[in-house]
Write a protein that holds these residues in place. Structure first.
Motif, short mmCIF file in Angstrom:
data_model
loop_
_atom_site.label_atom_id
_atom_site.label_comp_id
_atom_site.label_asym_id
_atom_site.label_seq_id
_atom_site.Cartn_x
_atom_site.Cartn_y
_atom_site.Cartn_z
N GLY A 111 0.71 -1.17 0.12
CA GLY A 111 0.05 -0.09 -0.07
C GLY A 111 0.86 1.28 -0.10
N GLN A 112 2.04 1.11 -0.55
CA GLN A 112 2.73 2.50 -0.68
C GLN A 112 3.43 2.92 -1.93
OE1 GLN A 112 7.00 1.15 0.92
NE2 GLN A 112 5.62 1.12 2.45
N SER A 113 3.94 4.08 -2.37
CA SER A 113 4.59 4.40 -3.41
C SER A 113 5.99 5.15 -3.11
CB SER A 113 3.82 5.38 -4.23
OG SER A 113 4.55 5.59 -5.49
N THR A 114 6.95 4.38 -3.46
CA THR A 114 8.29 4.99 -3.55
C THR A 114 8.49 5.87 -4.35
OG1 THR A 114 9.08 2.94 -2.60
CG2 THR A 114 10.65 4.49 -3.03
N VAL A 115 8.95 7.26 -3.73
CA VAL A 115 9.03 8.35 -4.50
C VAL A 115 10.47 8.78 -4.80
CG1 VAL A 115 8.36 10.74 -4.73
CG2 VAL A 115 7.00 9.40 -3.43
N ILE A 116 10.75 8.76 -6.33
CA ILE A 116 12.34 8.94 -6.58
C ILE A 116 12.56 10.29 -7.24
CG2 ILE A 116 14.33 7.94 -7.90
CD1 ILE A 116 12.68 5.47 -7.55
N ASP A 117 13.50 10.95 -6.80
CA ASP A 117 14.01 12.24 -7.79
C ASP A 117 14.91 11.79 -8.95
OD1 ASP A 117 15.08 14.41 -8.71
OD2 ASP A 117 15.74 15.44 -6.85
N PRO A 118 14.62 12.01 -10.04
CA PRO A 118 15.29 11.59 -10.96
C PRO A 118 16.68 12.27 -11.48
CG PRO A 118 13.14 12.47 -12.14
CD PRO A 118 13.10 12.34 -10.58
N ALA A 119 16.54 13.57 -10.77
CA ALA A 119 18.03 14.46 -10.87
C ALA A 119 18.77 13.73 -10.10
CB ALA A 119 17.81 15.78 -10.44
N THR A 120 18.78 12.93 -9.02
CA THR A 120 19.63 12.32 -8.24
C THR A 120 19.63 10.97 -8.16
OG1 THR A 120 18.37 12.68 -6.26
CG2 THR A 120 19.70 14.70 -6.78
N ASP A 121 18.24 10.26 -8.44
CA ASP A 121 18.07 8.90 -8.33
C ASP A 121 18.07 8.43 -6.71
OD1 ASP A 121 17.65 8.49 -10.88
OD2 ASP A 121 19.64 8.05 -11.42
N LYS A 122 17.63 9.57 -6.13
CA LYS A 122 17.46 9.22 -4.72
C LYS A 122 16.05 9.16 -3.96
CE LYS A 122 22.06 9.34 -3.91
NZ LYS A 122 22.75 8.35 -3.58
N VAL A 123 15.91 8.46 -3.20
CA VAL A 123 14.41 8.15 -2.70
C VAL A 123 14.04 9.46 -1.87
CG1 VAL A 123 12.84 7.00 -1.11
CG2 VAL A 123 14.29 5.70 -2.50
#
Length: 310
Positions: A111-123
């Motif tokens: 029941g979750q979504s992991t959110v990633i910043d594509p500029a850094t490839d960090k959660v």
């Protein structure tokens, strides 16, 4: 478009700018050229692959791997793996939201979504959505919608704060998977396992219509140029085509034969062509306590992509 090989499949993804089609296949992703209709490369080592999305501005693509609870990041030019990002359990659909500039990897279990910043490839965060999440859609203004398969609901959450905003019931629809969206009319189209397409007003949650579709749906697409909603029904090997006569009236206009097992869909927004994939299927193995509903066996060498014009 023949691919061959062995193993199962899930999502397809069209990159119109790169003129490529990415196809999940067993433990890898096949990359097809949309002009030549040929396989031009492979992203390897993606065990339990489910979803694919590319972010051209970052030069990266993202693949969810259900067996390793991770998201593989690959280079769009070389197709080589750049890094692997841990996610929530059993990541399934993956989605890039242009408004928030974020990648969302949705866990079908947990029941979750992991959110990633594509500029850094960090959660950069986790959205707690409270159900087995399936396919997402966006209004392009910071609101993301996603089906909750086990709750038979659509949940809306904020793409930046990750706060849940609304939960809309889909009954009499049950076990929704594929989700399409008409942002102009504010209509959500949820393909449900009990052979129903449920149309919901995205602002009020009011149920607008319930329409019959084929068996074994897993994908849905909406084409604003034709006003057609299409569901891919792998159970009986069909596309159900429903026309949006108006934002309050819908008509089933066609049932198009595909092939058994063709359950997911991707649309090319430039050509309005649809893509699905399947293989020839044999008998299902004997049911067990660990696998009470076994899928049919897959005949080696028969995996292929099917392309449909509008």
């Amino acid at each position: 478009m023949p691919i061959g090989g062995e193993g199962g499949w899930d999502f397809l993804y069209v990159d119109p700018a790169g003129e490529r089609l990415y196809v999940s296949h067993a433990t890898q992703v096949e990359v097809l050229d949309l002009k030549s209709h040929r396989v031009i490369g492979t992203v390897a080592n993606t065990p339990g692959v489910h979803g694919i999305v590319v972010v051209p501005s970052a030069g990266h693509g993202y693949i969810t791997c259900g067996r390793t609870n991770s998201c593989v990041v690959f280079d769009l030019k070389t197709l080589k793996t750049l890094t692997t990002i841990p996610t929530g359990p059993k990541p399934d659909a993956v989605f890039y939201d242009e408004f928030s500039k974020r990648v969302f990897a949705f866990s079908n279990d947990g029941g979750q979504s992991t959110v990633i910043d594509p500029a850094t490839d960090k959660v950069v965060g986790t959205a707690e959505l409270g159900g087995d999440v399936e396919v997402p859609a966006t209004d392009g203004k910071g609101h993301i919608f996603v089906n909750l398969e086990d709750k038979s609901k659509v949940v809306e959450f904020d793409a930046r704060t990750l706060a849940v905003l609304h939960r809309f019931p889909l009954a009499p629809g049950a076990e929704p998977t594929g989700l399409a969206f008409d942002p102009q009319a504010g209509r959500l189209f949820s393909g449900c396992a009990n052979e129903k397409l449920v149309v919901t007003d995205s602002k009020t949650g009011k149920q607008i219509a319930v329409l019959p579709i084929g068996k074994g749906v897993d994908g849905a697409a909406f084409d604003p140029t034709t006003g057609n909603i299409v569901t891919t029904n792998g159970g009986d090997g069909t596309l159900t085509v429903i026309h949006q006569d108006s934002p309050g009236k819908y008509t089933v206009v066609a049932t198009v034969p595909t092939a058994r097992g063709a359950r997911t869909v991707a649309e090319n927004p430039r050509t309005h062509h649809l893509y699905t994939c399947t293989a020839d299927l044999g008998p299902a193995p004997v049911a067990t306590a660990a696998n009470p509903k076994p899928r049919p066996s897959i005949l080696p060498g028969t995996f292929r992509v099917l392309e449909f014009g509008k």
